[in-house]
Design a protein around this motif. Structure first.
Motif, short mmCIF file in Angstrom:
data_model
loop_
_atom_site.label_atom_id
_atom_site.label_comp_id
_atom_site.label_asym_id
_atom_site.label_seq_id
_atom_site.Cartn_x
_atom_site.Cartn_y
_atom_site.Cartn_z
N GLY A 26 5.66 -9.55 -7.68
CA GLY A 26 6.05 -8.79 -6.63
C GLY A 26 6.60 -7.43 -6.74
O GLY A 26 6.23 -6.60 -5.68
N ALA A 27 7.21 -7.05 -7.85
CA ALA A 27 7.64 -5.52 -7.78
C ALA A 27 6.40 -4.72 -8.00
O ALA A 27 6.20 -3.51 -7.67
CB ALA A 27 8.48 -5.43 -8.92
N PHE A 28 5.14 -5.31 -8.86
CA PHE A 28 4.19 -4.52 -8.96
C PHE A 28 3.27 -4.32 -7.68
O PHE A 28 2.76 -3.35 -7.44
CB PHE A 28 3.06 -5.19 -9.94
CG PHE A 28 2.26 -4.58 -10.45
CD1 PHE A 28 1.95 -3.48 -11.28
CD2 PHE A 28 0.79 -5.06 -10.31
CE1 PHE A 28 0.95 -2.44 -11.65
CE2 PHE A 28 -0.18 -4.35 -10.56
CZ PHE A 28 -0.16 -3.28 -11.29
N ALA A 29 3.27 -5.51 -6.96
CA ALA A 29 2.76 -5.35 -5.58
C ALA A 29 2.97 -4.56 -4.77
O ALA A 29 2.58 -3.72 -3.95
CB ALA A 29 2.73 -6.78 -4.98
N LEU A 31 4.76 -1.64 -5.77
CA LEU A 31 4.28 -0.60 -6.12
C LEU A 31 2.87 0.08 -5.85
O LEU A 31 2.58 1.11 -5.32
CB LEU A 31 4.39 -0.27 -7.77
CG LEU A 31 4.17 0.94 -8.35
CD1 LEU A 31 5.14 2.14 -7.96
CD2 LEU A 31 4.08 0.65 -9.81
N LEU A 32 1.98 -1.02 -5.79
CA LEU A 32 0.51 -0.83 -5.59
C LEU A 32 0.64 -0.62 -4.07
O LEU A 32 -0.27 0.58 -3.66
CB LEU A 32 -0.23 -1.84 -5.88
CG LEU A 32 -0.66 -1.98 -7.41
CD1 LEU A 32 -1.49 -3.31 -7.58
CD2 LEU A 32 -1.27 -0.65 -7.90
N GLY A 34 3.04 0.88 -2.19
CA GLY A 34 3.33 2.26 -1.85
C GLY A 34 2.37 3.46 -2.43
O GLY A 34 2.10 4.32 -1.54
N LEU A 35 1.67 2.94 -3.65
CA LEU A 35 0.82 4.00 -4.03
C LEU A 35 -0.70 4.19 -3.11
O LEU A 35 -1.27 5.20 -2.73
CB LEU A 35 0.33 3.75 -5.25
CG LEU A 35 1.12 3.91 -6.46
CD1 LEU A 35 0.67 3.45 -7.83
CD2 LEU A 35 1.62 5.26 -6.58
N LEU A 36 -0.96 2.95 -2.64
CA LEU A 36 -2.11 3.06 -1.68
C LEU A 36 -1.59 3.73 -0.15
O LEU A 36 -2.56 4.55 0.26
CB LEU A 36 -2.40 1.61 -1.17
CG LEU A 36 -3.51 1.06 -0.06
CD1 LEU A 36 -4.86 1.86 -0.80
CD2 LEU A 36 -3.52 -0.05 0.37
N LEU A 37 -0.32 3.53 0.45
CA LEU A 37 0.01 4.24 1.47
C LEU A 37 0.08 5.43 1.03
O LEU A 37 -0.19 6.75 1.75
CB LEU A 37 1.29 3.63 1.95
CG LEU A 37 1.51 2.59 2.67
CD1 LEU A 37 2.83 2.20 2.77
CD2 LEU A 37 0.83 2.61 4.08
#
Length: 58
Positions: A26-29, A31-32, A34-37
């Motif tokens: 969940g934490a990794f998702a 983070l991903l 946020g990076l995509l945004l």
């Protein structure tokens, strides 16, 4: 009457690996996401978010 002492049984089970893996996933998702945004919206996302945070304080 007396009750038998069952102190040989463990009180709490150790944390399961599946639960820890789900939390890490969940934490990794997040983070991903946020990076995509950030990749899609760039500085505008930061600027709009900063302005909205300041406005929300007042």
């Amino acid at each position: 009457m007396t009750q038998a002492d069952h102190s040989s049984e463990p009180d709490a089970a150790p944390p399961s690996r599946m639960g820890i893996m789900l939390l890490a996933g969940g934490a990794f998702a997040l983070l991903l996401t946020g990076l995509l945004l950030w990749w899609r919206e760039g500085d505008r996302l930061f600027t709009d978010g900063l302005i909205a945070s300041i406005v929300a304080c007042f």
